[in-house]
Design an enzyme around this catalytic site. Structure first.
Site, PDB file in Angstrom:
ATOM      1  N   LYS A 187       0.893  -1.026  -0.018  1.00  0.00           N
ATOM      2  CA  LYS A 187       0.055  -0.100   0.407  1.00  0.00           C
ATOM      3  C   LYS A 187       0.992   0.762  -0.050  1.00  0.00           C
ATOM      4  O   LYS A 187       1.515   2.018   1.210  1.00  0.00           O
ATOM      5  CB  LYS A 187      -1.075  -0.170   1.411  1.00  0.00           C
ATOM      6  N   GLU A 261       9.543   1.836  11.368  1.00  0.00           N
ATOM      7  CA  GLU A 261      10.434   2.735  10.463  1.00  0.00           C
ATOM      8  C   GLU A 261       9.606   3.615  10.865  1.00  0.00           C
ATOM      9  O   GLU A 261       8.662   4.548   9.113  1.00  0.00           O
ATOM     10  CB  GLU A 261      10.641   2.634   9.263  1.00  0.00           C
ATOM     11  N   CYS A 296      13.288  10.947   6.492  1.00  0.00           N
ATOM     12  CA  CYS A 296      13.109  10.421   8.293  1.00  0.00           C
ATOM     13  C   CYS A 296      15.227  10.642   8.600  1.00  0.00           C
ATOM     14  O   CYS A 296      14.500  11.076  10.383  1.00  0.00           O
ATOM     15  CB  CYS A 296      12.375   9.306   8.244  1.00  0.00           C
ATOM     16  N   GLU A 397       9.573  16.980  13.875  1.00  0.00           N
ATOM     17  CA  GLU A 397       9.647  16.850  13.182  1.00  0.00           C
ATOM     18  C   GLU A 397       9.038  17.683  11.644  1.00  0.00           C
ATOM     19  O   GLU A 397       7.672  17.597  11.823  1.00  0.00           O
ATOM     20  CB  GLU A 397       9.463  15.157  12.423  1.00  0.00           C
TER      21      GLU A 397
HETATM   22  P1  NAD Z   1       1.790   9.248   7.068  1.00  0.00           P
HETATM   23  O1  NAD Z   1       2.068   8.343   8.310  1.00  0.00           O
HETATM   24  O2  NAD Z   1       0.995  10.199   7.456  1.00  0.00           O
HETATM   25  O3  NAD Z   1       1.341   8.009   5.877  1.00  0.00           O
HETATM   26  C1  NAD Z   1       1.542   6.692   6.146  1.00  0.00           C
HETATM   27  C2  NAD Z   1       1.076   5.386   5.054  1.00  0.00           C
HETATM   28  O4  NAD Z   1       0.071   5.365   6.074  1.00  0.00           O
HETATM   29  C3  NAD Z   1       0.121   6.487   3.758  1.00  0.00           C
HETATM   30  O5  NAD Z   1      -0.089   5.333   3.047  1.00  0.00           O
HETATM   31  C4  NAD Z   1      -1.379   6.526   4.668  1.00  0.00           C
HETATM   32  O6  NAD Z   1      -2.509   6.619   3.331  1.00  0.00           O
HETATM   33  C5  NAD Z   1      -1.506   5.110   5.810  1.00  0.00           C
HETATM   34  N1  NAD Z   1      -2.629   5.468   6.804  1.00  0.00           N
HETATM   35  C6  NAD Z   1      -2.904   6.302   6.873  1.00  0.00           C
HETATM   36  N2  NAD Z   1      -4.184   5.713   7.884  1.00  0.00           N
HETATM   37  C7  NAD Z   1      -3.497   4.516   8.621  1.00  0.00           C
HETATM   38  C8  NAD Z   1      -3.975   3.752   9.511  1.00  0.00           C
HETATM   39  N3  NAD Z   1      -5.203   3.819  10.487  1.00  0.00           N
HETATM   40  N4  NAD Z   1      -3.517   3.062   8.967  1.00  0.00           N
HETATM   41  C9  NAD Z   1      -2.903   2.053   8.029  1.00  0.00           C
HETATM   42  N5  NAD Z   1      -2.519   2.909   7.234  1.00  0.00           N
HETATM   43  C10 NAD Z   1      -2.485   4.544   7.359  1.00  0.00           C
HETATM   44  O7  NAD Z   1       3.775   9.270   6.870  1.00  0.00           O
HETATM   45  P2  NAD Z   1       4.230  10.602   5.540  1.00  0.00           P
HETATM   46  O8  NAD Z   1       2.902  11.296   5.490  1.00  0.00           O
HETATM   47  O9  NAD Z   1       3.760   9.368   4.030  1.00  0.00           O
HETATM   48  O10 NAD Z   1       5.014  10.205   5.876  1.00  0.00           O
HETATM   49  C11 NAD Z   1       6.155  10.723   6.332  1.00  0.00           C
HETATM   50  C12 NAD Z   1       6.422  10.304   7.702  1.00  0.00           C
HETATM   51  O11 NAD Z   1       7.117   9.321   7.827  1.00  0.00           O
HETATM   52  C13 NAD Z   1       7.387  11.343   8.686  1.00  0.00           C
HETATM   53  O12 NAD Z   1       7.356  10.765  10.225  1.00  0.00           O
HETATM   54  C14 NAD Z   1       9.248  10.590   8.007  1.00  0.00           C
HETATM   55  O13 NAD Z   1       9.962  10.793   9.266  1.00  0.00           O
HETATM   56  C15 NAD Z   1       8.533   9.313   8.456  1.00  0.00           C
HETATM   57  N6  NAD Z   1       9.264   8.208   7.540  1.00  0.00           N
HETATM   58  C16 NAD Z   1      10.125   7.445   8.110  1.00  0.00           C
HETATM   59  C17 NAD Z   1      10.862   6.467   7.712  1.00  0.00           C
HETATM   60  C18 NAD Z   1      12.144   5.720   8.464  1.00  0.00           C
HETATM   61  O14 NAD Z   1      12.435   4.408   6.907  1.00  0.00           O
HETATM   62  N7  NAD Z   1      12.342   5.650   9.447  1.00  0.00           N
HETATM   63  C19 NAD Z   1      11.457   6.825   5.706  1.00  0.00           C
HETATM   64  C20 NAD Z   1      10.794   8.200   5.154  1.00  0.00           C
HETATM   65  C21 NAD Z   1       9.437   8.351   5.957  1.00  0.00           C
END
Ligand code: NAD
Length: 494
Positions: A187, A261, A296, A397
Site C-alpha cells: 500500500k 520505521e 526521516c 519533525e
Molecule cells: P503517514 O504516517 O502520514 O502516512 C503513511 C501511510 O500510512 C500513508 O500511505 C497513509 O495512507 C497510511 N495510513 C494512514 N492512516 C492509516 C491507518 N489508520 N492504518 C494504516 N495505514 C494508514 O506518513 P507520510 O506523511 O506518508 O510520511 C512521512 C513520515 O514518514 C515522517 O514521519 C517520516 O519521518 C516517516 N518516514 C520514516 C522513514 C524511516 O525509514 N524511518 C522513511 C521515510 C519516512
C-alpha cells in the site's frame, strides 16, 4: 528516452502506469470507481489519476496474496532468486525513466546518472540472499536427538510505504519479503503512487507469479483495512508516529507482529577538530537540499561546539543561500519543492511560530519562493541559529527544508543534547579524533550513525530506529530475517 532540459512533454513520453490496482496479476479499477489526482508539486499540475482502493479491494488483494503464497514459498530457491535478479535488471534498464517518474511525482531533482539505482541495488542484494537462507543444527541436549531450525516465511506481508521513498521504499520492503518466500500486499502512500505501481509492472514482467505482489493504491481507509486483516502475517510500516499508533492498535486485535520505521530529528554533532567544510557541506546537502528536508533520517539538528560555532553557522548560512532551488529538470538544480500545498502551509506555519516564539534566530530563508516557481510548493532553504534544543523547532519533525543550529560546550553536553529528543533514528559525528568518533557514536541513542559522512542507505547495512523512531530493521541480514520466523525441529533418535 531523452529528457528535455525543462522536462516538457515527459508525461506523454513516459510509460505511465494506468493508475489501477494490481490484484492477482490483473490491473483493476477500485470497486467504487474512486480515483485521486497525482499532482506534480513543482508546478501544481495534474499528472494522472490513481485508483483509491476500498476495504473490499484490499480484502481481494489479501485473498490473492494468501492464495499465491504456498506455491511461491515452495518454488526452488534458485528460481525465486532468478526472478528477483531479473527484476533488478529491469529496474536498471528503466533507470532514467523511473528517476523521471520520481522527479515528476515528488519534485526531487533528477539524478540523470542514477535515477533509481538504489532500488536496483537493494533488489540485487536480496536476490543474492535467496539461496543462502540457512537454519542451524543445535548440539544434542538430552539423549540421542537431532535438533535443527527452519527459517520460514510468515505468509502475507502488509507493506505500507511513505511518499518520500517511491520505488526505493517499495524495493526496501517488498524485495526482502519476497526473497524470504512471502507474498506481499503493498500500500504505497497516496502522494507518490506512480513509482510503486511501475514497480508492480516490472515485477510481473520479471516473472513474479500473479498474486505474489499486489499493489493497492489508496489512503488511510485502504491502509487501515490492510493492517486489520487477520490473514496478514506481518506488517511493515514506514511513516509517521500518529499513524503507527493506529496500526499498532489494529495489529493488537490479531496479535500481528509489526515493523515500524518512523520519524526522526537526527543530530549532526560537529567538534572543533572536524573538517568544518565537510561538516557544513554535508549538513546543507542532507538536511536542506536533499529531498527539501523531507526525509526521516536527515540531520535536521546541527550541534556545533561553541569554539567553532560562528564559523560553522556562517558557512552553513552562505551554503544554504547558494542552493539552487528549482524544478526537477532544471540544469544544476539542487533542491525541489515540498510535496504538496498542505505541507507547504504547515512548514511555513512552523517557521512563523518559531520566529514568533524566539526559538532561535532566523539566519536565512523562512519564506515561500514566488516568481517563476510560484505555481509549485517551494520553501526557501531555512536556517535558524542558536536554537533552544527544548523548543518545538528543535524537537518536532518538520519534514521540510528547515535546519536548526544548536550550540554545545563539551562532549557530554553534545551527547546530552543529541539524545534529548523522543526520536532515535540517526546521528552524525564530525571529528578528527578517532577515539572520540567511536565514543560518541556509541553514546548516541540512534539506530544509524555516520562518522564524518552521511551513510548512503547501502542495502547490506541494517537501518532503523530506537525510541519513538520505531523498531525492526531494513537492510542487511537483519532486514531479511524480519520476514522469517524460526521453527525448531527436535527429533528423538532411537
Ligand atoms: P503517514 O504516517 O502520514 O502516512 C503513511 C501511510 O500510512 C500513508 O500511505 C497513509 O495512507 C497510511 N495510513 C494512514 N492512516 C492509516 C491507518 N489508520 N492504518 C494504516 N495505514 C494508514 O506518513 P507520510 O506523511 O506518508 O510520511 C512521512 C513520515 O514518514 C515522517 O514521519 C517520516 O519521518 C516517516 N518516514 C520514516 C522513514 C524511516 O525509514 N524511518 C522513511 C521515510 C519516512
Amino acid at each position: 528516452m531523452t529528457v528535455p532540459p525543462d522536462g516538457s512533454g515527459l508525461t506523454e513520453s513516459l510509460p505511465m502506469p494506468s493508475g489501477d490496482l494490481l490484484i492477482g496479476g490483473e490491473w483493476v479499477a477500485a470497486s467504487d470507481g474512486g480515483r485521486r489526482e497525482a499532482v506534480d508539486p513543482s508546478t501544481g499540475t495534474v499528472l494522472s489519476t490513481i485508483a483509491m482502493a476500498t476495504a473490499t479491494d484490499v480484502g481481494h488483494a489479501v485473498t490473492a496474496a494468501a492464495e499465491a503464497f504456498p506455491a511461491w514459498r515452495d518454488w526452488p530457491a534458485q528460481r525465486r532468486r532468478d526472478v528477483l535478479f531479473e527484476l533488478a535488471r529491469l529496474i536498471e534498464a528503466h533507470d532514467l525513466e523511473l528517476g523521471v517518474m520520481r522527479s515528476l511525482e515528488t519534485g526531487a531533482p533528477l539524478k540523470r546518472k542514477r535515477g533509481s539505482s538504489l532500488a536496483a541495488e537493494w533488489t540485487k542484494y536480496y536476490a543474492g540472499w535467496v539461496d543462502k537462507i540457512e537454519g542451524v543444527t543445535a548440539a544434542p541436549y538430552s539423549g540421542a536427538s537431532l535438533s535443527y531450525t527452519l527459517p520460514e516465511p510468515y505468509g502475507v506481508i502488509a507493506a505500507l510505504t511513505p511518499w518520500n521513498g517511491g520505488i526505493v521504499s517499495a524495493a526496501m520492503k517488498v524485495v526482502p519479503a519476497l526473497a524470504a518466500g512471502n507474498s506481499v500486499v503493498l500500500k504505497p502512500a497516496e502522494l507518490s503512487p506512480l513509482g510503486p505501481l511501475r514497480f508492480g509492472e516490472l515485477c510481473l514482467e520479471a516473472g513474479l507469479p500473479p498474486g505474489v505482489l499486489n499493489v493497492v493504491t489508496g489512503g488511510a481507509e485502504a491502509g487501515a483495512a490492510l493492517v486489520a486483516d487477520a490473514r496478514v502475517g506481518k506488517i511493515s510500516f514506514t511513516g509517521g508516529g500518529a499513524t503507527a499508533r493506529r496500526i499498532l492498535a489494529a495489529a493488537a486485535a490479531n496479535l500481528t507482529p509489526v515493523i515500524l520505521e518512523l520519524g526522526g530529528k537526527s543530530a549532526n554533532v560537529v567538534f572543533p577538530d572536524a573538517d568544518l567544510d565537510l561538516a557544513a557541506t554535508t549538513s546543507v546537502q542532507t538536511a536542506l537540499a536533499n529531498l527539501a528536508g523531507q526525509g526521516c533520517v536527515l540531520p535536521t539538528r546541527l550541534l556545533v561546539h561553541t569554539d567553532v560555532y560562528d564559523e560553522v553557522a556562517r558557512k552553513v548560512t552562505a551554503m544554504a543561500q547558494a542552493i539552487k532551488v528549482g524544478r526537477p529538470f532544471d540544469e544544476g538544480v539542487q533542491m525541489g519543492p515540498v510535496i504538496d500545498s498542505a505541507n507547504c502551509d504547515r512548514i511555513l506555519d512552523v517557521i512563523a511560530g518559531a520566529t514568533r516564539n524566539g526559538a532561535g534566530e532566523l539566519l536565512t530563508g523562512g519564506e515561500r519562493i514566488g516568481g517563476d516557481l510560484a505555481g509549485g510548493y517551494f520553501v526557501a532553504p531555512t536556517v535558524f541559529g542558536d536554537v533552544d534544543n527544548r523548543s518545538e523547532l528543535a524537537q518536532r519533525e518538520i519534514f521540510g527544508p528547515v535546519l536548526s543550529i544548536v550550540r554545545f560546550t563539551d562532549e557530554d553536553h553534545a551527547v546530552e543534547l543529541a539524545n534529548d529528543t523522543e526520536y532515535g533514528l540517526g546521528g552524525l559525528v564530525f571529528t578528527g579524533d578517532v577515539d572520540r568518533a567511536h565514543r560518541v557514536a556509541k553514546r548516541l541513542s540512534a539506530g544509524y550513525v555516520g562518522v564524518n559522512a552521511f551513510p548512503p542507505m547501502p542495502p547490506n547495512a541494517p537501518f532503523g530506529g530506537v525510541k519513538q523512531s520505531g523498531f525492526g530493521r531494513e537492510g542487511g541480514r537483519e532486514g531479511l530475517f524480519e520476514f522469517l520466523q524460526i521453527k525448531n525441529v527436535f527429533v528423538g533418535l532411537t
